[in-house]
Motif scaffolding. Structure first.
Motif, PDB file in Angstrom:
ATOM      1  N   SER A   1      45.028  49.792  41.816  1.00  0.00           N
ATOM      2  CA  SER A   1      45.039  50.018  43.262  1.00  0.00           C
ATOM      3  C   SER A   1      45.085  51.504  43.598  1.00  0.00           C
ATOM      4  O   SER A   1      44.566  51.917  44.636  1.00  0.00           O
ATOM      5  N   ILE A   2      45.660  52.311  42.748  1.00  0.00           N
ATOM      6  CA  ILE A   2      45.736  53.745  43.029  1.00  0.00           C
ATOM      7  C   ILE A   2      44.345  54.369  43.093  1.00  0.00           C
ATOM      8  O   ILE A   2      44.094  55.282  43.874  1.00  0.00           O
ATOM      9  N   ILE A   3      43.404  53.840  42.306  1.00  0.00           N
ATOM     10  CA  ILE A   3      42.023  54.317  42.360  1.00  0.00           C
ATOM     11  C   ILE A   3      41.405  53.936  43.698  1.00  0.00           C
ATOM     12  O   ILE A   3      40.778  54.773  44.364  1.00  0.00           O
ATOM     13  N   TYR A   4      41.581  52.688  44.108  1.00  0.00           N
ATOM     14  CA  TYR A   4      41.052  52.257  45.399  1.00  0.00           C
ATOM     15  C   TYR A   4      41.661  53.077  46.538  1.00  0.00           C
ATOM     16  O   TYR A   4      40.955  53.516  47.445  1.00  0.00           O
ATOM     17  N   ILE A   5      42.973  53.271  46.502  1.00  0.00           N
ATOM     18  CA  ILE A   5      43.657  54.018  47.555  1.00  0.00           C
ATOM     19  C   ILE A   5      43.125  55.445  47.616  1.00  0.00           C
ATOM     20  O   ILE A   5      42.834  55.967  48.698  1.00  0.00           O
ATOM     21  N   SER A   6      42.965  56.078  46.462  1.00  0.00           N
ATOM     22  CA  SER A   6      42.456  57.456  46.419  1.00  0.00           C
ATOM     23  C   SER A   6      41.036  57.544  46.957  1.00  0.00           C
ATOM     24  O   SER A   6      40.716  58.435  47.754  1.00  0.00           O
TER      25      SER A   6
ATOM     26  N   GLY B   1      44.018  49.167  49.656  1.00  0.00           N
ATOM     27  CA  GLY B   1      43.856  49.402  48.219  1.00  0.00           C
ATOM     28  C   GLY B   1      44.514  48.335  47.371  1.00  0.00           C
ATOM     29  O   GLY B   1      43.941  47.871  46.381  1.00  0.00           O
ATOM     30  N   VAL B   2      45.702  47.920  47.761  1.00  0.00           N
ATOM     31  CA  VAL B   2      46.414  46.865  47.022  1.00  0.00           C
ATOM     32  C   VAL B   2      45.652  45.548  47.145  1.00  0.00           C
ATOM     33  O   VAL B   2      45.486  44.817  46.167  1.00  0.00           O
ATOM     34  N   TRP B   3      45.163  45.252  48.353  1.00  0.00           N
ATOM     35  CA  TRP B   3      44.383  44.032  48.547  1.00  0.00           C
ATOM     36  C   TRP B   3      43.108  44.063  47.695  1.00  0.00           C
ATOM     37  O   TRP B   3      42.758  43.062  47.058  1.00  0.00           O
ATOM     38  N   MET B   4      42.418  45.211  47.666  1.00  0.00           N
ATOM     39  CA  MET B   4      41.185  45.327  46.884  1.00  0.00           C
ATOM     40  C   MET B   4      41.457  45.112  45.393  1.00  0.00           C
ATOM     41  O   MET B   4      40.677  44.459  44.707  1.00  0.00           O
ATOM     42  N   GLU B   5      42.580  45.661  44.902  1.00  0.00           N
ATOM     43  CA  GLU B   5      42.907  45.480  43.484  1.00  0.00           C
ATOM     44  C   GLU B   5      43.040  43.996  43.151  1.00  0.00           C
ATOM     45  O   GLU B   5      42.593  43.548  42.095  1.00  0.00           O
ATOM     46  N   ARG B   6      43.648  43.253  44.037  1.00  0.00           N
ATOM     47  CA  ARG B   6      43.931  41.852  43.744  1.00  0.00           C
ATOM     48  C   ARG B   6      42.777  40.915  44.049  1.00  0.00           C
ATOM     49  O   ARG B   6      42.689  39.850  43.457  1.00  0.00           O
ATOM     50  N   GLU B   7      41.902  41.287  44.963  1.00  0.00           N
ATOM     51  CA  GLU B   7      40.842  40.384  45.391  1.00  0.00           C
ATOM     52  C   GLU B   7      39.483  40.664  44.764  1.00  0.00           C
ATOM     53  O   GLU B   7      38.683  39.760  44.637  1.00  0.00           O
ATOM     54  N   LEU B   8      39.202  41.917  44.411  1.00  0.00           N
ATOM     55  CA  LEU B   8      37.905  42.229  43.823  1.00  0.00           C
ATOM     56  C   LEU B   8      37.914  41.882  42.342  1.00  0.00           C
ATOM     57  O   LEU B   8      38.946  41.986  41.676  1.00  0.00           O
TER      58      LEU B   8
ATOM     59  N   GLY C   1      51.421  55.534  59.265  1.00  0.00           N
ATOM     60  CA  GLY C   1      50.692  54.289  59.514  1.00  0.00           C
ATOM     61  C   GLY C   1      49.319  54.316  58.858  1.00  0.00           C
ATOM     62  O   GLY C   1      48.892  53.332  58.240  1.00  0.00           O
ATOM     63  N   ILE C   2      48.645  55.449  58.954  1.00  0.00           N
ATOM     64  CA  ILE C   2      47.333  55.597  58.312  1.00  0.00           C
ATOM     65  C   ILE C   2      47.478  55.458  56.802  1.00  0.00           C
ATOM     66  O   ILE C   2      46.724  54.717  56.156  1.00  0.00           O
ATOM     67  N   LEU C   3      48.451  56.153  56.237  1.00  0.00           N
ATOM     68  CA  LEU C   3      48.670  56.069  54.788  1.00  0.00           C
ATOM     69  C   LEU C   3      49.044  54.644  54.366  1.00  0.00           C
ATOM     70  O   LEU C   3      48.608  54.164  53.314  1.00  0.00           O
ATOM     71  N   SER C   4      49.811  53.962  55.195  1.00  0.00           N
ATOM     72  CA  SER C   4      50.220  52.589  54.880  1.00  0.00           C
ATOM     73  C   SER C   4      49.037  51.623  54.918  1.00  0.00           C
ATOM     74  O   SER C   4      48.918  50.755  54.052  1.00  0.00           O
ATOM     75  N   VAL C   5      48.168  51.782  55.907  1.00  0.00           N
ATOM     76  CA  VAL C   5      46.994  50.900  55.994  1.00  0.00           C
ATOM     77  C   VAL C   5      46.076  51.135  54.793  1.00  0.00           C
ATOM     78  O   VAL C   5      45.581  50.182  54.181  1.00  0.00           O
ATOM     79  N   ILE C   6      45.869  52.400  54.436  1.00  0.00           N
ATOM     80  CA  ILE C   6      45.044  52.707  53.259  1.00  0.00           C
ATOM     81  C   ILE C   6      45.670  52.076  52.017  1.00  0.00           C
ATOM     82  O   ILE C   6      44.975  51.498  51.172  1.00  0.00           O
ATOM     83  N   THR C   7      46.995  52.151  51.900  1.00  0.00           N
ATOM     84  CA  THR C   7      47.694  51.555  50.764  1.00  0.00           C
ATOM     85  C   THR C   7      47.516  50.045  50.736  1.00  0.00           C
ATOM     86  O   THR C   7      47.218  49.462  49.687  1.00  0.00           O
ATOM     87  N   LEU C   8      47.696  49.397  51.882  1.00  0.00           N
ATOM     88  CA  LEU C   8      47.537  47.937  51.946  1.00  0.00           C
ATOM     89  C   LEU C   8      46.119  47.512  51.571  1.00  0.00           C
ATOM     90  O   LEU C   8      45.936  46.537  50.830  1.00  0.00           O
TER      91      LEU C   8
END
Length: 162
Positions: free
Chosen positions: A72-77, A59-66, A50-57
Motif C-alpha cells: 500500500s505504501i507504493i500505491y499511496i506514494s 492506497g490501502v484499499w488498492m492494496e487489498r482489492e487489486l 484529510g487529504i493525506l488520510s483519503v490518499i492513505t485509505l
C-alpha cells in the motif's frame, strides 16, 4: 476502542471503519500539534490531514482489492506524486494544505501510537530481554546520528548555515 491495525484484516465495513476512525483521531491530534507548535491554522491542517488520510485509505484499499502483490505504501506514494504534479489541477490546493502539516507533528502522534501498541504487548517485549533494549537504543541513536550527519553535509554543500 480502535484495535491496532496490522494490515492483515480484510476490507470490510468494520475494517474500513477502523481505518477511518484511526485516521480521524490521528488527524485531529496532528492538527492540534500543528496549531500549538507551529501556529498553522487549524482548518488548513485538518484539510491537509484529510487529504493525506483519503490518499492513505485509497492506497490501502488498492492494496487489498487489486490483483497485484504491491504494498500500500507504493500505491499511496504514487497517488500523492500524481496528484502533486505541477500540471495537475489538484497540485496547488494539495500542496497548500499538505504544507500546513508539519512532519514532526505527524511523527510525534505516530510514535505515541506505536508506544501504545507496544504497551499492549509489553510482556512480549520484555521476553526479548535486555539485549533487545540495548540494540533498540543503538539503532535509534545511530539513525538519529546518521540523519544529523547527512543533514549537516547537505546543508553545508548547499550553503545554508547550520
Amino acid at each position: 476502542m480502535v484495535d491496532i491495525i496490522d494490515g492483515s484484516e480484510n476490507v470490510s465495513v468494520h475494517g474500513i471503519f477502523n481505518w477511518i476512525l484511526l485516521l480521524a483521531i490521528f488527524s485531529i491530534i496532528t492538527a492540534i500539534g500543528n496549531y500549538v507548535g507551529y501556529q498553522h491554522p487549524m482548518t488548513d491542517s485538518l484539510i491537509g490531514m484529510g487529504i493525506l488520510s483519503v490518499i492513505t485509505l485509497v492506497g490501502v484499499w488498492m492494496e487489498r482489492e487489486l490483483p497485484f502483490n504491491i504494498s500500500s505504501i507504493i500505491y499511496i506514494s504514487v497517488i500523492g506524486i500524481v496528484l502533486a504534479f505541477p500540471s495537475m489541477p489538484t497540485s496547488a490546493p494539495l500542496l497548500h494544505y499538505v504544507s500546513q502539516v508539519e512532519l514532526l507533528s505527524i511523527v510525534t502522534v505516530f510514535l505515541a501510537y506505536v508506544g501504545i501498541g507496544m504497551g499492549k504487548s509489553w510482556d512480549e517485549f520484555k521476553a526479548l530481554g535486555w539485549r533487545a533494549i540495548i540494540i533498540t537504543i543503538l539503532v535509534i541513536a545511530s539513525t538519529y546520528l546518521g540523519s544529523a550527519v547527512v543533514a549537516h553535509i547537505i546543508l553545508t554543500l548547499t550553503g545554508v548555515p547550520a
